[in-house]
Design a protein around this motif. Structure first.
Motif, PDB file in Angstrom:
ATOM      1  N   PRO A  24       7.119   3.621  11.975  1.00 58.11           N
ATOM      2  CA  PRO A  24       6.326   3.155  13.207  1.00 58.11           C
ATOM      3  C   PRO A  24       6.251   1.619  12.858  1.00 58.11           C
ATOM      4  N   GLY A  25       5.580   0.903  13.797  1.00 58.12           N
ATOM      5  CA  GLY A  25       5.575  -0.484  13.935  1.00 58.12           C
ATOM      6  C   GLY A  25       4.445  -1.258  12.855  1.00 58.12           C
ATOM      7  N   GLU A  26       4.514  -2.251  12.619  1.00 60.58           N
ATOM      8  CA  GLU A  26       3.324  -2.983  11.779  1.00 60.58           C
ATOM      9  C   GLU A  26       1.885  -2.822  12.254  1.00 60.58           C
ATOM     10  N   LEU A  27       0.790  -2.316  11.720  1.00 61.50           N
ATOM     11  CA  LEU A  27      -0.377  -2.312  12.258  1.00 61.50           C
ATOM     12  C   LEU A  27      -1.093  -3.338  12.054  1.00 61.50           C
ATOM     13  N   PHE A  28      -1.833  -3.991  13.087  1.00 61.39           N
ATOM     14  CA  PHE A  28      -2.872  -4.982  13.088  1.00 61.39           C
ATOM     15  C   PHE A  28      -3.992  -4.219  13.619  1.00 61.39           C
TER      16      PHE A  28
ATOM     17  N   ALA B 237      -0.392   2.530   2.904  1.00 61.79           N
ATOM     18  CA  ALA B 237      -0.174   3.397   3.931  1.00 61.79           C
ATOM     19  C   ALA B 237       1.300   3.590   4.104  1.00 61.79           C
ATOM     20  N   ALA B 238       1.783   4.674   3.923  1.00 61.34           N
ATOM     21  CA  ALA B 238       3.261   5.193   4.294  1.00 61.34           C
ATOM     22  C   ALA B 238       3.731   5.492   5.680  1.00 61.34           C
ATOM     23  N   GLY B 239       4.592   4.852   6.256  1.00 60.59           N
ATOM     24  CA  GLY B 239       5.129   4.805   7.503  1.00 60.59           C
ATOM     25  C   GLY B 239       6.286   5.787   7.807  1.00 60.59           C
ATOM     26  N   GLY B 240       5.998   6.955   8.471  1.00 63.14           N
ATOM     27  CA  GLY B 240       7.152   7.786   8.524  1.00 63.14           C
ATOM     28  C   GLY B 240       7.828   7.882   9.744  1.00 63.14           C
TER      29      GLY B 240
ATOM     30  N   TYR C  60       0.788   6.279  10.295  1.00 67.47           N
ATOM     31  CA  TYR C  60       0.827   5.986   8.967  1.00 67.47           C
ATOM     32  C   TYR C  60      -0.262   7.083   8.274  1.00 67.47           C
ATOM     33  N   ILE C  61       0.203   7.178   6.928  1.00 66.60           N
ATOM     34  CA  ILE C  61      -0.500   8.108   6.105  1.00 66.60           C
ATOM     35  C   ILE C  61      -1.256   7.042   5.078  1.00 66.60           C
TER      36      ILE C  61
END
Lengths: 115, 111
Positions: free
Chosen positions: A101-105, B91-94, B99-100
């Motif tokens: 997934p992309g970076e979260l803001f 947070a781990a992004g799969g 994210y978890i």
């Protein structure tokens, strides 16, 4: 550059009511994700929107629904509120391209209390 | 199913100490790992993002490392200050666009 903004910041509802939370994504970001954070817990993924379509969903019932608009802003709707829905609802936007997934803001969140 | 654990749950240190926060994840097939800071009642502030192909990232006094093979990430904070007091979340992004998150480490830096 404007960050992620959410409204309202706080609200109180009673069981059975419906609520709509709003989110404006950061400038240039086209993906919006919603997370629920109960007190003392880490955020839990509700769903993600990309190009106005739901792009993934967590383990939440259908009474949690959402929308994304052409300007990439988003709404989270929760019907038939339950006491356990009391939480901080967080909106996050991500820049293109659609990564995995992309970076979260994140925004500052909407604190929902259900009585 | 991905699970993320953060140890310790809480940490109190005197100002000036260097400290390490730990994050472990069960599924090594992650795309990236992100560290956040959360002040009480507030949203999450992104600190560092490590892509799966990277080993570490640095920003100021913060350094985050990633070891996919062992399912671990660490956040190193140098010369801690009272203003660093907050909850730190990893947070781990799969591959499913989500994210978890771990439950966080609550850090208090004493003046």
């Amino acid at each position: 550059e404007t960050g992620v903004t959410q409204s309202p910041t706080h609200l109180i509802k009673t069981r059975g009511q419906q609520v709509t939370l709003r989110c404006s994504s950061q400038s240039g970001h086209n993906t919006v994700s919603w997370y629920q954070q109960a007190l003392g817990q880490g955020p839990q993924f509700i769903f993600q929107y990309y190009r106005e379509e739901e792009n993934g969903r967590g383990n939440f019932p259908p009474r949690f629904s959402g929308l994304q608009f052409p300007n990439y802003s988003s709404e989270l709707n929760v019907n038939a509120l339950e006491l356990d829905d009391s939480a901080l609802y967080l909106c996050a936007s991500s820049p293109p391209p659609l990564g995995s997934p992309g970076e979260l803001f994140f925004g500052e969140g909407s604190r929902l209390t259900v009585l | 199913k991905q699970e993320v654990t953060q140890i310790p749950a809480a940490l109190s240190v005197p100002e000036g100490e260097n400290l390490v926060l730990n994050c472990s994840f069960t599924d090594s097939a992650i795309y990236n790992l992100q560290w956040f800071r959360q002040d009480p009642g507030k949203g999450l502030t992104s600190l560092l993002l490590i892509q799966s192909s990277q080993r570490e990232q640095t920003s100021g006094r913060l350094n985050a490392s990633l070891d996919k093979s062992s399912g671990r990430s660490t956040l190193y904070i140098a010369a801690s200050q009272p203003g660093d007091s907050a909850t730190y979340l990893c947070a781990a992004g799969g591959g499913t666009y989500k994210y978890i998150f771990g439950t966080g480490t609550r850090l208090k830096v004493l003046a």
